[in-house]
Write an enzyme that holds these catalytic residues in place. Structure first.
Site, PDB file in Angstrom:
ATOM      1  N   CYS A 109       0.827  -1.033  -0.047  1.00  0.00           N
ATOM      2  CA  CYS A 109       0.030   0.019   0.069  1.00  0.00           C
ATOM      3  C   CYS A 109       0.827   1.257   0.020  1.00  0.00           C
ATOM      4  CB  CYS A 109      -1.031  -0.143   1.252  1.00  0.00           C
ATOM      5  SG  CYS A 109      -2.041   1.490   1.347  1.00  0.00           S
TER       6      CYS A 109
ATOM      7  N   CYS B  93      -0.492   4.137   1.981  1.00  0.00           N
ATOM      8  CA  CYS B  93      -0.195   3.789   3.359  1.00  0.00           C
ATOM      9  C   CYS B  93       1.382   4.337   3.808  1.00  0.00           C
ATOM     10  CB  CYS B  93      -0.388   2.582   4.080  1.00  0.00           C
ATOM     11  SG  CYS B  93      -1.856   1.872   3.409  1.00  0.00           S
ATOM     12  N   ASP B  94       2.140   3.607   3.253  1.00  0.00           N
ATOM     13  CA  ASP B  94       3.598   3.698   3.510  1.00  0.00           C
ATOM     14  C   ASP B  94       4.613   4.421   2.482  1.00  0.00           C
ATOM     15  OD1 ASP B  94       2.815   1.624   5.770  1.00  0.00           O
ATOM     16  OD2 ASP B  94       2.885   0.193   4.313  1.00  0.00           O
TER      17      ASP B  94
END
Ligand code: NAP
Length: 321
Positions: free
Chosen positions: A146, A149-150
């Site tokens: 992701c 997200c990261d």
């Protein structure tokens, strides 16, 4: 309601739950919060790995209400605590199967049978991982599924994206905001990605696309991920690439195996909404990534969990439960 179901209800009395929620990501906990506040005394089967995909995420910076960000596992614990405060009962067990052929529905977990008037399915979807050597140790650290997200953890660093679909193009393009260089590898030279998304990635100065490459092995040391061995599937030749982060974007699989085909899905296995958040079986609702082929964000899952809870509450009322 079926005659048998009425007879069974009379026998079972209070043992029939109003609603059982299956799955404990943001969709499940939000559904739990709303149904608990509506005094429906919901029961949730959270699974052995409660919390869903966010348990694999380090910091969540895009969920409104956390100006400093929050760890994925910590956020899931807070969502759980909030829902439990209003009476959500949580069992950290998996559901093995369900029987939706008659009402009340039957839910089976570890050999025990539970009866319920309504069900909210919020089991999410699992990212597909490559499953190559060195991957397990770096999951949720150097290797992610992701970028949203990261990605921000890889400022001014070199990263790799694996895949040839829209997800891979989107992840690669998004990562250019942070990374100094993004290498996208795809196992053949034909892309499933839409032309517009392919072009956006291919024309970006920070992105290099390498075709006929698949990851054979991840390389790491004490500091984390350091590189990958790439293989050309045509002749088996290999090359090493240095990188600090990798994003696997080769698709998701919705978690619906335990339903054994009792609910309608699309061709990829995602559940289909028929009446707002209700599935093709009256009284069975679905929320979160198990229905979401497009957004796949914690906040959109939570929103769907809220919708399913409200739909479920109204359905129970209309059906006099
Ligand atoms: P996808 O279209 O199924 O693409 C998956 C890619 O991963 C393919 O290129 C496939 O290669 C590759 N792949 C699969 N298994 C692999 C393996 N073991 N090793 C190496 N490569 C592997 O999946 P997606 O990109 O997640 O997209 C899913 C759906 O969501 C699509 O309908 C897409 O249009 C949509 N989507 C839309 C947007 C958007 O519009 N903004 C963004 C993301 C996704 P092969 O081609 O060789 O099989």
């Amino acid at each position: 309601m079926f005659k048998d179901a009425i007879a069974l209800e009379e026998l079972m009395g209070d043992n029939i739950r109003n609603v059982i929620i299956i799955g404990s990501g943001p969709a499940g906990y939000t559904a739990g919060l709303y149904t608990a506040r509506a005094m429906l005394e919901p029961l949730m089967f959270a699974g052995y790995m409660s919390g869903g995909q966010l348990m694999l995420t380090s910091d969540v910076e895009n969920f409104p209400g956390y100006p400093k960000g929050i760890g994925g596992p910590e956020m899931m614990m807070e969502l759980r605590e909030q829902a439990e405060r209003f009476g959500l009962e949580v069992q950290d067990r998996n559901v093995d199967r369900v029987d939706l052929s008659e009402r009340p529905f039957k839910v089976y977990s570890e050999g025990e049978e539970y009866l319920t008037h309504a069900i909210i399915v919020s089991t999410g979807a699992e990212s597909i991982w490559l499953g190559v050597e060195g991957e397990e140790e770096q999951k949720g650290r150097g290797i992610s599924t992701c970028a949203t997200c990261d990605g921000a953890f890889f400022k001014e660093q070199e990263v790799l994206v694996v895949g040839g679909g829209d997800s891979a193009m989107e992840e690669a393009t998004f990562l250019t905001r942070f990374a100094s260089k993004v290498t996208l590898v795809h196992r053949r030279d034909v892309f499933r990605a839409s032309q517009v998304m392919y072009d956006r990635a291919a024309n970006h100065e920070k992105i290099e696309i390498k075709t006929f490459r698949q990851v054979k092995k991840w390389l790491s040391d004490d500091s984390g991920l350091t590189g990958a061995v790439l293989e050309d599937p045509r002749d088996g030749s290999t090359e090493e690439i240095a990188l600090s982060g990798a994003f696997i974007a080769i698709g998701h699989t919705p978690i619906t195996g335990f339903l054994e085909g009792q609910l309608e899905t699309d061709e990829e296995g995602y559940l289909i909404h028929r009446d707002h958040t209700m599935t093709n079986v009256s009284g069975v609702f679905a929320a979160g990534d198990v229905v979401d082929t497009r957004y796949k964000q914690a906040i959109t899952a939570a929103g769907l969990g809220c919708q399913a809870a409200i739909d479920c509450e109204r359905w129970l009322e209309e059906n006099e439960h």
